[in-house]
Design an enzyme around this catalytic site. Structure first.
Site, mmCIF file in Angstrom:
data_model
loop_
_atom_site.group_PDB
_atom_site.id
_atom_site.type_symbol
_atom_site.label_atom_id
_atom_site.label_comp_id
_atom_site.label_asym_id
_atom_site.label_seq_id
_atom_site.Cartn_x
_atom_site.Cartn_y
_atom_site.Cartn_z
ATOM 1 N N GLU A 170 -11.885 10.053 -6.209
ATOM 2 C CA GLU A 170 -11.957 10.041 -4.737
ATOM 3 C C GLU A 170 -11.186 11.232 -4.137
ATOM 4 O O GLU A 170 -11.653 11.862 -3.190
ATOM 5 C CB GLU A 170 -11.412 8.725 -4.195
ATOM 6 C CG GLU A 170 -11.622 8.582 -2.706
ATOM 7 C CD GLU A 170 -11.171 7.233 -2.189
ATOM 8 O OE1 GLU A 170 -11.661 6.193 -2.671
ATOM 9 O OE2 GLU A 170 -10.285 7.231 -1.301
ATOM 10 N N GLU A 197 -7.399 -2.527 2.286
ATOM 11 C CA GLU A 197 -6.529 -1.385 2.609
ATOM 12 C C GLU A 197 -6.751 -0.904 4.044
ATOM 13 O O GLU A 197 -5.833 -0.372 4.679
ATOM 14 C CB GLU A 197 -6.621 -0.246 1.584
ATOM 15 C CG GLU A 197 -7.963 0.398 1.384
ATOM 16 C CD GLU A 197 -7.899 1.559 0.369
ATOM 17 O OE1 GLU A 197 -8.435 1.401 -0.731
ATOM 18 O OE2 GLU A 197 -7.316 2.611 0.692
ATOM 19 N N GLU A 229 -9.319 12.258 10.974
ATOM 20 C CA GLU A 229 -8.371 11.204 11.356
ATOM 21 C C GLU A 229 -7.586 11.503 12.638
ATOM 22 O O GLU A 229 -6.792 12.433 12.699
ATOM 23 C CB GLU A 229 -7.393 10.962 10.200
ATOM 24 C CG GLU A 229 -6.469 9.787 10.463
ATOM 25 C CD GLU A 229 -5.906 9.185 9.190
ATOM 26 O OE1 GLU A 229 -6.425 9.462 8.091
ATOM 27 O OE2 GLU A 229 -4.933 8.436 9.296
ATOM 28 N N LYS A 264 0.850 -1.202 0.000
ATOM 29 C CA LYS A 264 0.000 0.000 0.000
ATOM 30 C C LYS A 264 0.882 1.248 0.000
ATOM 31 O O LYS A 264 1.858 1.311 0.754
ATOM 32 C CB LYS A 264 -0.910 0.003 1.249
ATOM 33 C CG LYS A 264 -1.789 1.236 1.330
ATOM 34 C CD LYS A 264 -2.814 1.193 2.437
ATOM 35 C CE LYS A 264 -3.625 2.478 2.406
ATOM 36 N NZ LYS A 264 -4.599 2.568 3.472
#
Ligand SMILES: C=C(O[C@@H]1C=C(C(=O)O)C=C[C@H]1O)C(=O)O
Length: 380
Positions: free
Chosen positions: A368, A236, A194, A145
């Site tokens: 996105e 992910e 986050e 990733k």
């Protein structure tokens, strides 16, 4: 605590932000406890091992990578600072804290003014190249990733009114942490969902946040189900959970991983998982241990960071970097500086990115990032 305090009644706490127009300032809104903290005028800069006793709050920021060359990020990040004045708003009550001299904060009108701007988001060719390079590295199995990002330049017709941008960010992003840092004429701000790490006494709490789907007014529940059941997004997301849990297990015997949930924002849903345990290290130590998680760097981190450095054309500066606030006991929270922008006069450098894995598609990932960019665009 050496500060004195007094109750104030302002129509909008941003009057305090505006009052200290020329001074270094920070703003941090925590949606978990509905607390808004604004600090103004640097009082003290802390060394690595110093404790924060006697200082109501300290603000701390790091750059995404250890060092930055780009002048636009000059003097931002990698320090911990206490301010001379704080305004704290909680449960409708505003308290002004001052270290020595009391100030009178005038009750100013904080208006949302619409900025007219030009956006140069014609970077799809650049994105395609970045994606292809990173995808090649993922295919060759050196990494599973990598989180790649864009810097989108927005030129406004007038100087950017940061009070207005902040007012909009606060009003429109109720599940996000709103932050702003003004220093040397520039403001880094955003509305991030986050949390990197949070400390309350010996409770250490981190969150995996990765996996995204656009909201759909007609059938939002279906969107949530789709995200929860989507293999690429689950994969992910799991990389982030595993890495955070691995790091925590090096220091904590009992690490608890909650079930995967949906975090709903204004325009998007994300997958989110809480991971926690008990430990007595400082919050700064935890930031060093966890940053960057694969939600913002990749996996394995050292390889992903090398790839990001090699192929991204802009410097990340404070984008995706740890930004936090701590109280005098060292408790507090660090968030990741995403859904963010650096504002210099009439220019807005907005940042947006996404995690790439072997099932990612170039165009879908680009779209996105455009959806994530809406946080900043809608605040102008
Ligand atoms: C990198 C960003 O967001 C990160 C990437 C996500 C994803 O790829 O699904 C989701 C949340 C964040 O961890 C950003 O907003 O710039």
């Amino acid at each position: 605590m050496k500060y004195q305090k007094t109750e104030v009644k302002l129509d909008n706490s941003l009057s305090f932000w505006k009052h200290f127009d020329k001074e270094e300032r920070v703003l941090f809104y925590n949606p978990l406890n509905n607390e808004l903290i604004i600090g103004a005028k640097r009082l003290k800069t802390f060394g690595q091992e110093e404790n924060y006793n006697n200082y109501l709050y300290v603000f701390s920021s790091r750059t995404f990578f250890d060092s930055v060359k780009d002048q636009k990020w000059a003097e931002f990040g990698n320090e911990t600072v206490a301010f001379e004045y704080y305004l704290v708003e909680k449960k409708g009550k505003q308290t002004l804290y001052y270290f020595e001299d009391l100030v009178e904060i005038e009750n100013l009108k904080i208006k949302s003014n619409e900025h007219f701007y030009n956006i140069s988001a014609d970077d799809y060719e650049e994105w395609k190249e970045l994606f292809a390079n990173v995808y090649y590295e993922i295919s060759s199995r050196k990494v599973n990733k990598v989180v790649i990002s864009r810097e989108v330049k927005i030129v406004c017709e007038t100087l950017v009114n940061t009070e207005s941008v902040l007012k909009n960010l606060l009003e429109k992003n109720q599940n996000s942490f709103i932050f702003a840092y003004f220093k040397n004429g520039k403001t880094f701000l955003g509305a991030t969902p986050e949390i990197l790490v949070q400390k309350e006494k010996d409770n250490i709490i981190s969150y995996a946040l990765a996996g995204t789907i656009l909201r759909n007014d007609e059938d939002d529940e279906l969107q949530k189900m789709m995200l929860l059941n989507d293999r690429k997004n689950r994969y992910e997301h799991q990389i982030v959970i595993d890495k955070i849990a691995d790091v925590m297990k090096q220091y904590i015997r009992d690490v608890i991983i909650d079930e995967i949930k949906i975090l709903t924002l204004k325009n998007l849903h994300h997958l989110q998982t809480r991971i926690y345990g008990k430990d007595n290290s400082t919050l700064s130590e935890w930031v060093t241990r966890l940053h960057p998680t694969p939600a913002l760097g990749g996996n394995p981190a050292y390889k992903a960071l090398e790839i990001i450095k090699k192929y991204e054309k802009h410097e990340r500066g404070l984008y995706a970097a740890p930004i936090g606030i701590m109280d005098e006991n060292g408790d507090g929270i660090f968030v990741a500086g995403i859904r963010s922008a650096l504002i210099c006069k009439n220019m807005v450098f907005a940042y947006t990115g996404g995690g790439i894995v072997d099932k990612s598609e170039c165009e879908a990932e680009y779209i996105e990032t455009n959806n994530k960019l809406k946080t900043i665009i809608e605040s102008l």
